[in-house]
Design a protein around this motif. Structure first.
Motif, PDB file in Angstrom:
ATOM      1  N   UNK A 376       0.857  -1.207   0.073  1.00  0.00           N
ATOM      2  CA  UNK A 376      -0.043  -0.088   0.070  1.00  0.00           C
ATOM      3  C   UNK A 376       0.914   1.301   0.192  1.00  0.00           C
ATOM      4  N   UNK A 377       0.268   2.480  -0.559  1.00  0.00           N
ATOM      5  CA  UNK A 377       0.958   3.681  -0.703  1.00  0.00           C
ATOM      6  C   UNK A 377      -0.132   4.592  -0.038  1.00  0.00           C
ATOM      7  N   UNK A 378       0.275   5.545   0.763  1.00  0.00           N
ATOM      8  CA  UNK A 378      -0.918   6.862   0.999  1.00  0.00           C
ATOM      9  C   UNK A 378      -0.445   7.965   0.319  1.00  0.00           C
ATOM     10  N   UNK A 379      -1.328   8.212  -0.805  1.00  0.00           N
ATOM     11  CA  UNK A 379      -1.055   9.288  -1.556  1.00  0.00           C
ATOM     12  C   UNK A 379      -1.137  10.423  -0.667  1.00  0.00           C
ATOM     13  N   UNK A 380      -0.255  11.602  -0.956  1.00  0.00           N
ATOM     14  CA  UNK A 380      -0.234  12.961  -0.293  1.00  0.00           C
ATOM     15  C   UNK A 380      -0.328  13.938  -1.502  1.00  0.00           C
ATOM     16  N   UNK A 381      -1.118  15.085  -1.137  1.00  0.00           N
ATOM     17  CA  UNK A 381      -1.055  16.204  -1.922  1.00  0.00           C
ATOM     18  C   UNK A 381      -1.005  17.317  -1.026  1.00  0.00           C
ATOM     19  N   UNK A 382       0.256  18.082  -1.033  1.00  0.00           N
ATOM     20  CA  UNK A 382       0.677  19.174   0.038  1.00  0.00           C
ATOM     21  C   UNK A 382       1.035  18.149   1.272  1.00  0.00           C
ATOM     22  N   UNK A 383       0.525  18.655   2.303  1.00  0.00           N
ATOM     23  CA  UNK A 383       0.654  18.024   3.460  1.00  0.00           C
ATOM     24  C   UNK A 383      -0.533  17.085   4.132  1.00  0.00           C
ATOM     25  N   UNK A 384      -1.359  16.963   2.946  1.00  0.00           N
ATOM     26  CA  UNK A 384      -2.462  16.086   3.349  1.00  0.00           C
ATOM     27  C   UNK A 384      -2.636  14.699   2.748  1.00  0.00           C
ATOM     28  N   UNK A 385      -2.498  13.636   3.817  1.00  0.00           N
ATOM     29  CA  UNK A 385      -2.357  12.305   3.521  1.00  0.00           C
ATOM     30  C   UNK A 385      -3.718  11.728   3.101  1.00  0.00           C
ATOM     31  N   UNK A 386      -3.870  10.501   2.390  1.00  0.00           N
ATOM     32  CA  UNK A 386      -4.978   9.948   2.258  1.00  0.00           C
ATOM     33  C   UNK A 386      -5.250   8.927   3.350  1.00  0.00           C
ATOM     34  N   UNK A 387      -6.494   8.896   3.816  1.00  0.00           N
ATOM     35  CA  UNK A 387      -6.857   8.084   5.234  1.00  0.00           C
ATOM     36  C   UNK A 387      -6.837   6.635   4.515  1.00  0.00           C
ATOM     37  N   UNK A 388      -7.249   6.488   3.165  1.00  0.00           N
ATOM     38  CA  UNK A 388      -7.338   5.139   2.915  1.00  0.00           C
ATOM     39  C   UNK A 388      -6.247   4.931   1.685  1.00  0.00           C
ATOM     40  N   UNK A 389      -5.682   3.511   1.972  1.00  0.00           N
ATOM     41  CA  UNK A 389      -4.284   3.607   0.965  1.00  0.00           C
ATOM     42  C   UNK A 389      -4.710   3.120  -0.358  1.00  0.00           C
ATOM     43  N   UNK A 390      -3.559   3.574  -1.229  1.00  0.00           N
ATOM     44  CA  UNK A 390      -3.903   3.133  -2.755  1.00  0.00           C
ATOM     45  C   UNK A 390      -3.020   1.534  -2.657  1.00  0.00           C
ATOM     46  N   UNK A 391      -3.533   0.653  -3.417  1.00  0.00           N
ATOM     47  CA  UNK A 391      -2.814  -0.877  -3.183  1.00  0.00           C
ATOM     48  C   UNK A 391      -2.235  -0.939  -4.635  1.00  0.00           C
ATOM     49  N   UNK A 392      -0.730  -1.353  -4.539  1.00  0.00           N
ATOM     50  CA  UNK A 392      -0.017  -1.646  -5.716  1.00  0.00           C
ATOM     51  C   UNK A 392       0.026  -3.298  -5.868  1.00  0.00           C
ATOM     52  N   UNK A 393      -0.162  -3.925  -6.873  1.00  0.00           N
ATOM     53  CA  UNK A 393      -0.246  -5.092  -6.785  1.00  0.00           C
ATOM     54  C   UNK A 393       0.395  -5.943  -7.999  1.00  0.00           C
ATOM     55  N   UNK A 394       0.587  -7.098  -8.135  1.00  0.00           N
ATOM     56  CA  UNK A 394       1.240  -7.865  -9.187  1.00  0.00           C
ATOM     57  C   UNK A 394       0.132  -8.565 -10.120  1.00  0.00           C
ATOM     58  N   UNK A 395      -0.723  -9.357  -9.449  1.00  0.00           N
ATOM     59  CA  UNK A 395      -1.943 -10.058 -10.129  1.00  0.00           C
ATOM     60  C   UNK A 395      -3.123 -10.205  -9.256  1.00  0.00           C
ATOM     61  N   UNK A 396      -4.308 -10.032  -9.845  1.00  0.00           N
ATOM     62  CA  UNK A 396      -5.406 -10.416  -9.018  1.00  0.00           C
ATOM     63  C   UNK A 396      -5.364 -12.051  -8.706  1.00  0.00           C
ATOM     64  N   UNK A 397      -5.727 -12.222  -7.340  1.00  0.00           N
ATOM     65  CA  UNK A 397      -5.401 -13.614  -7.035  1.00  0.00           C
ATOM     66  C   UNK A 397      -7.158 -14.010  -6.728  1.00  0.00           C
ATOM     67  N   UNK A 398      -7.890 -13.494  -6.305  1.00  0.00           N
ATOM     68  CA  UNK A 398      -9.333 -13.749  -6.032  1.00  0.00           C
ATOM     69  C   UNK A 398     -10.317 -12.652  -5.921  1.00  0.00           C
ATOM     70  N   UNK A 399     -11.586 -12.977  -6.016  1.00  0.00           N
ATOM     71  CA  UNK A 399     -12.717 -12.020  -5.996  1.00  0.00           C
ATOM     72  C   UNK A 399     -13.525 -12.174  -4.954  1.00  0.00           C
TER      73      UNK A 399
END
Length: 532
Positions: A376-399
């Motif tokens: 996960x990454x917590x995107x920031x714009x200026x000094x404001x950080x996202x409370x919910x993360x952005x997920x970086x993944x390799x492949x979809x494993x399940x739904x």
């Protein structure tokens, strides 16, 4: 006669009384004060105790949500002959919810029943499950606070009002009344006691006005995600005018006007007309008055609503989509309030372009490195950080399909009760650090676009051909059940009920990855309660 009485009560709860907390009432200044209404209208049956801290018998020893007090007053009207005007009723609900409500911490994890969130599977202690939750939700119990004596009197009320309670399945084979009175009531008196530190602290805390400009992010099943600005203007204490303006993700406009009332310092109840549809807002405000979280849904179809988050402080409320795959590009929409400054995406991610931006919404074109670490990454714009993360993944494993278990109800067919639909979304997961799928370590990616289909849930559903009669699911994951009433084409002319599996399939890299959930299509609900 019994059915007529129930129908009358339902209309009372859903008509003039319901307006008390939906922001459509005339100014409460037109009504007398709550205390004087109690003295004028309620003391025919209740008495004054002489105790300044708890002045009215059987009233001052309870605490409830606005909906809880509304149900109580409506019951007094229907079953005890209480005479009270609509304005007085609104004022009394407001007075009691403010003076004898619940603290924010006391409604946590129970708000689904207030927000009309569909298809929640509850889990309560076996003692409650076996005695009380057989007939109504556990949340309906847990959203009350009473003295132990009041809990015991509630047991006596049930026996007087519904004497067949002892004869129900799960009750007639044991001493239900004795267990309820001598085990359940003392347990409730301890777990959901009238006097709590949380309530004392909340009463003492200064309440913040909720007027101002809010940035709103939400989801509605028929239209998808949206971002909007909500201008809230105070008309009188705790009464607000609402103006909503924004856009859905597909660019189509969203606009609405309405009103809201705030109870207990944080319980927001609003009504706003959006695109000609009257919508209800049931939100909880944060203690600092800077955020609102809850659901917005059509008045007549609460299933067709979604989660809403609004802020009037600098914040990132959502990132859509909430995932990006190694080596790929994606357009990410960052929603929030007062977004300004440099974009920081975290390791392995490169900002290619700011496609568009304003104070509340940035669209970013982002490239993920083929070697970006999974996580996960917590995107920031200026000094404001996202409370919910952005997920970086390799492949979809399940739904995973949400909800896992659900109910839809037939309707229409010439009858007055409409169909109750059900809504599904597909949540993607990648394998976690352990490399295994289906463990607690799985990386949640978020909601993904899926293709939807139905299947018979079991052999009986195959035999009865439920798939043909029970209903259909569309490309948005919205299931619409069949018509109500006997169907001559079915065996024994049975209703269009059914037992189905809902299948959501996500396509990625030429592969199809599916998840399933269970859907029971059943008959209409003939009585609607404010709190089920």
């Amino acid at each position: 006669m019994a059915l007529k009485k129930k129908n009358n009560m339902t209309r009372a709860l859903l008509s003039t009384g319901a307006l008390a907390f939906m922001g459509m009432a005339t100014s409460s200044a037109q009504a007398a004060s709550g205390e004087s209404i109690i003295k004028d209208r309620c003391l025919i049956c209740h008495t004054e105790t002489g105790d300044a801290a708890a002045p009215f018998s059987r009233i001052s020893q309870q605490r409830k949500t606005p909906e809880g007090w509304l149900m109580t007053i409506s019951r007094m009207q229907q079953q005890r002959g209480l005479v009270i005007s609509p304005d007085e009723k609104r004022e009394l609900v407001k007075y009691l919810a403010d003076k004898q409500g619940l603290a924010p911490s006391e409604t946590e994890n129970l708000r689904y029943v207030l927000e009309k969130e569909p298809n929640v599977v509850e889990s309560f202690e076996p003692l409650l499950q076996e005695t009380c939750v057989r007939c109504h939700s556990g949340a309906r119990i847990a959203l009350q606070r009473r003295t132990e004596d009041e809990w015991k009197w509630l047991v006596h009320f049930h026996m007087g009002q519904q004497p067949t309670a002892e004869l129900h399945a799960g009750a007639r084979d044991r001493a239900w009344f004795d267990i309820a009175l001598n085990q359940v009531a003392p347990y409730l008196g301890q777990k959901f006691n009238f006097d709590t530190d949380a309530w004392q602290q909340w009463q003492a805390q200064a309440k913040q006005p909720l007027s101002g400009r809010w940035a709103v992010h939400g989801f509605l099943p028929e239209k998808g995600n949206f971002d909007a600005t909500m201008q809230v203007t105070m008309q009188s204490k705790d009464h607000y005018q609402i103006s909503l303006e924004g856009n859905y993700a597909d660019g189509s406009p969203l606009a609405g006007q309405g009103k809201a009332v705030v109870y207990t310092g944080y319980e927001w109840r609003g009504t706003v007309t959006v695109g000609g549809v009257q919508m209800r807002q049931v939100f909880a405000a944060s203690a600092d008055g800077q955020s609102l979280v809850g659901r917005m849904y059509p008045n007549e179809d609460d299933v067709m609503g979604g989660q809403i988050k609004a802020v009037k402080k600098t914040a990132i409320t959502a990132i859509t989509p909430s995932y990006i795959k190694q080596g790929e590009q994606a357009l990410l929409t960052v929603s929030g309030y007062q977004l300004n400054g440099k974009v920081n995406l975290g390791s392995g991610l490169k900002l290619l372009e700011v496609v568009s931006k304003n104070d509340n919404r940035w669209v970013l074109k982002v490239q993920a490195s083929p070697k970006a670490s999974v996580g996960t990454r917590h995107i920031k714009i200026g000094n404001t950080s996202a409370s919910e993360p952005l997920a970086v993944y390799d492949q979809l494993a399940r739904v995973e399909i949400t909800p896992n278990d659900s109910i839809a109800r037939v309707g229409g067919g010439g009858g007055k009760i409409p169909k109750q639909k059900s809504v599904y979304r597909a949540v993607g997961y990648a394998a976690g650090a352990d490399g295994k799928v289906g463990t607690l370590d799985d990386l949640r990616l978020g909601y993904m676009t899926a293709n939807w289909s139905l299947k018979p849930f079991d052999e009986t559903a195959v035999h009865d051909n439920d798939i043909q009669y029970a209903g259909q699911i569309d490309a948005r994951g919205i299931f619409t059940p069949g018509d109500a009433g006997p169907n001559p084409a079915r065996k024994m002319s049975t209703n269009n009920v059914g037992n189905l599996g809902v299948v959501g399939t996500v396509q990625e890299d030429g592969k199809s990855i599916s998840g399933e959930s269970h859907l029971l299509v059943t008959v209409q609900k003939f009585v609607r309660a404010v709190i089920e």
